[in-house]
Design a protein around this motif. Structure first.
Motif, PDB file in Angstrom:
ATOM      1  N   ARG A  86     -18.219 -54.438  12.984  1.00 59.93           N
ATOM      2  CA  ARG A  86     -18.363 -55.898  12.605  1.00 59.93           C
ATOM      3  C   ARG A  86     -16.920 -56.426  11.759  1.00 59.93           C
ATOM      4  NH1 ARG A  86     -22.112 -57.862  14.917  1.00 59.93           N
ATOM      5  NH2 ARG A  86     -24.237 -57.240  14.853  1.00 59.93           N
ATOM      6  N   HIS A  87     -16.583 -55.414  10.717  1.00 59.57           N
ATOM      7  CA  HIS A  87     -15.323 -55.450   9.940  1.00 59.57           C
ATOM      8  C   HIS A  87     -13.993 -55.666  11.056  1.00 59.57           C
ATOM      9  CE1 HIS A  87     -13.143 -54.858   6.088  1.00 59.57           C
ATOM     10  NE2 HIS A  87     -12.151 -54.279   7.046  1.00 59.57           N
ATOM     11  N   HIS A  88     -13.989 -55.305  12.236  1.00 59.22           N
ATOM     12  CA  HIS A  88     -13.194 -55.599  13.006  1.00 59.22           C
ATOM     13  C   HIS A  88     -13.269 -56.572  13.928  1.00 59.22           C
ATOM     14  CE1 HIS A  88     -10.326 -52.109  11.756  1.00 59.22           C
ATOM     15  NE2 HIS A  88     -11.438 -51.679  11.241  1.00 59.22           N
ATOM     16  N   GLY A  89     -14.119 -57.526  13.712  1.00 55.51           N
ATOM     17  CA  GLY A  89     -14.460 -58.640  14.559  1.00 55.51           C
ATOM     18  C   GLY A  89     -15.419 -58.361  15.596  1.00 55.51           C
ATOM     19  N   GLY A  90     -16.221 -57.033  15.481  1.00 54.92           N
ATOM     20  CA  GLY A  90     -16.842 -56.762  16.700  1.00 54.92           C
ATOM     21  C   GLY A  90     -16.162 -56.086  17.707  1.00 54.92           C
ATOM     22  N   VAL A  91     -14.763 -55.722  17.651  1.00 55.00           N
ATOM     23  CA  VAL A  91     -14.020 -55.458  18.751  1.00 55.00           C
ATOM     24  C   VAL A  91     -13.617 -53.764  18.560  1.00 55.00           C
ATOM     25  CG1 VAL A  91     -11.823 -55.678  19.916  1.00 55.00           C
ATOM     26  CG2 VAL A  91     -13.171 -57.557  19.147  1.00 55.00           C
TER      27      VAL A  91
ATOM     28  N   ASP B 111     -21.228 -60.261  19.349  1.00 47.87           N
ATOM     29  CA  ASP B 111     -22.368 -59.987  20.129  1.00 47.87           C
ATOM     30  C   ASP B 111     -22.464 -58.984  21.055  1.00 47.87           C
ATOM     31  OD1 ASP B 111     -22.899 -62.667  19.146  1.00 47.87           O
ATOM     32  OD2 ASP B 111     -22.566 -63.748  20.948  1.00 47.87           O
ATOM     33  N   ASP B 112     -21.434 -58.326  21.055  1.00 49.57           N
ATOM     34  CA  ASP B 112     -21.602 -57.083  21.879  1.00 49.57           C
ATOM     35  C   ASP B 112     -21.860 -55.692  21.300  1.00 49.57           C
ATOM     36  OD1 ASP B 112     -20.292 -58.407  23.920  1.00 49.57           O
ATOM     37  OD2 ASP B 112     -18.380 -57.606  23.976  1.00 49.57           O
ATOM     38  N   VAL B 113     -21.733 -55.897  19.787  1.00 46.79           N
ATOM     39  CA  VAL B 113     -21.790 -54.473  18.984  1.00 46.79           C
ATOM     40  C   VAL B 113     -23.258 -53.888  19.069  1.00 46.79           C
ATOM     41  CG1 VAL B 113     -22.019 -53.608  16.610  1.00 46.79           C
ATOM     42  CG2 VAL B 113     -20.211 -55.368  17.305  1.00 46.79           C
TER      43      VAL B 113
END
Ligand SMILES: CC1=C(CCC(=O)O)c2cc3nc(cc4[nH]c(cc5[nH]c(cc1n2)c(C)c5CCC(=O)O)c(CCC(=O)O)c4C)C(CCC(=O)O)=C3C
Ligand SMILES: [Fe+2]
Length: 359
Positions: A47-52, A19-21
């Motif tokens: 996104r590919h890294h879980g949005g982190v 949700d932060d991306v």
């Protein structure tokens, strides 16, 4: 001894969930005219890294490592952490410092070179944060000099180059068949020029990177070919940015007969954040593989003990007002000069302090 009350670890910030991306990318690109296509592509990396993004965790670890090194040297300065593009934001960090009675902050920026993103924009961030918080008359931020050629930054990279070359040689690849490819963030040619036109084509930005590459080659006794290349360009495709792109450079090297392996040395970033794990570990490594080249990617300084110690040396340099002639630097460009203070003067801080204690 110059008075400082605290250190302000100053960084870029990154998203910590899906949700932060998009809100993060909106913060980064506000008013910068990055094409939607590029934004979607970059969003996909996150996104590919879980949005982190890895960057916040790296800064938490760096903060802890700095605190440990300061304590080990008996330097009693708290470390606050603020970012440009994601929480904890600069105004929060500055309010926190102020509430604890800390007024004179020494800004330690996670950016080693001179560029708008690494210098001018942080200055604007500090000015805006002091305006937002209304603390511009009470809090001062002094910024540590660009440390691209400080031993703390260079030594971990030299170690990485040595180790990568030793591994490749153990696989039977000869020294002359290894190409050392230094890589940094591409920026628009005009922005590079503006970073310090007196340093010639590419300005201070390119001159500093070339000097660092040269210093690493000398220290690692890497007597094989090397080059400086660029990654992660964005912006309007019609605008010229620094070249060559790392992927084009790899393809060109592979076309010649000499190179069997490349050592990718990310000298532009202080930690292994998204541009490193995506654009290098994913794309550039794949490009090398497609062209039949062996490849090693050297680690960024991160929380290497020499880097952490070097940052605390830079803090001590300011605390002790060490003259330029005695400041550590490994290239002829250094030591890079300190920056002008942002925020309150000493007189204003003292006056506000007295008003506070009288109230
Ligand atoms: C020189 C430089 C540094 C190093 C100095 C410093 O540390 O400042 C740096 C750091 C970083 N850049 C980062 C992320 C992004 N940079 C972008 C965009 C841009 N960067 C640029 C340059 C730099 N960037 C430029 C010229 C642009 C084009 C737009 C503009 O003129 O500003 C965009 C937008 C999409 C895109 O265009 O890629 C993103 C998401 C992250 C966080 C990574 C993570 O999350 O792990 C970090 C540490
Ligand atoms: Fe960037």
């Amino acid at each position: 001894m110059a008075g400082y009350d605290a250190i302000l670890l100053s960084s870029f910030g990154g998203p910590e969930g899906q949700d932060d991306v998009i809100p993060f990318l909106r913060n980064v690109t506000a008013g910068k005219g990055i094409p939607d296509e590029r934004l979607e592509e970059v969003a996909h990396h996150y996104r590919h890294h879980g949005g982190v993004s890895p960057i916040n965790e790296q800064n938490r670890q760096l903060k802890a490592a700095l605190e440990a090194e300061l304590a080990a040297r008996g330097i009693e300065l708290p470390v606050y952490w603020g970012n440009r593009n994601w929480a904890p934001y600069f105004p929060d960090a500055i309010r926190q410092a102020h509430a604890a009675g800390d007024r004179r902050l020494l800004g330690l920026v996670t950016s080693a070179y001179t560029s708008y993103s690494g210098v001018g924009q942080y200055r604007e961030d500090f000015e805006k944060a002091l305006a937002t918080t209304g603390l511009g008359g009470e809090v001062a931020i002094d910024r540590i000099r660009e440390y691209f050629d400080h031993p703390g930054f260079i030594v971990p990279l030299v170690e990485g180059v040595d180790a990568a070359r030793a591994e490749l040689r153990a696989e039977g690849i000869e020294t002359g068949e290894i190409h050392t490819m230094f890589v940094t963030h591409s920026i628009p040619n005009a922005a590079a020029q503006a970073s310090g036109p007196e340093y010639g084509e590419g300005g201070a930005y390119v001159a500093q990177h070339l000097a660092v590459a040269q210093a690493i080659v000398e220290q690692a006794a890497a007597d094989s070919p090397w080059s400086l290349v660029y990654q992660s360009r964005s912006g309007d495709p019609r605008t010229p940015w620094l070249e060559p792109d790392i992927n084009d450079a790899i393809a060109e090297l592979a076309a010649g007969a000499r190179t069997k392996a490349i050592v990718i040395v990310p000298i532009g970033f202080v930690s292994d954040h998204m541009e490193v794990v995506w654009d290098l570990d994913n794309e550039a490594v794949a490009t090398a593989g497609e062209h039949g080249l062996a490849v090693r990617r050297v680690a960024t300084p991160g929380i290497h003990p020499a880097f952490v110690a070097g940052l605390v040396d830079l803090v001590e340099e300011r605390l002790n007002e060490v003259p330029d002639a005695e400041r550590a630097h490994l290239t002829a460009l250094g030591p890079w000069p300190d920056h002008e203070r942002v925020g309150a003067s000493d007189a204003e801080i003292d006056a506000a302090g007295q008003a506070g204690s009288a109230a």
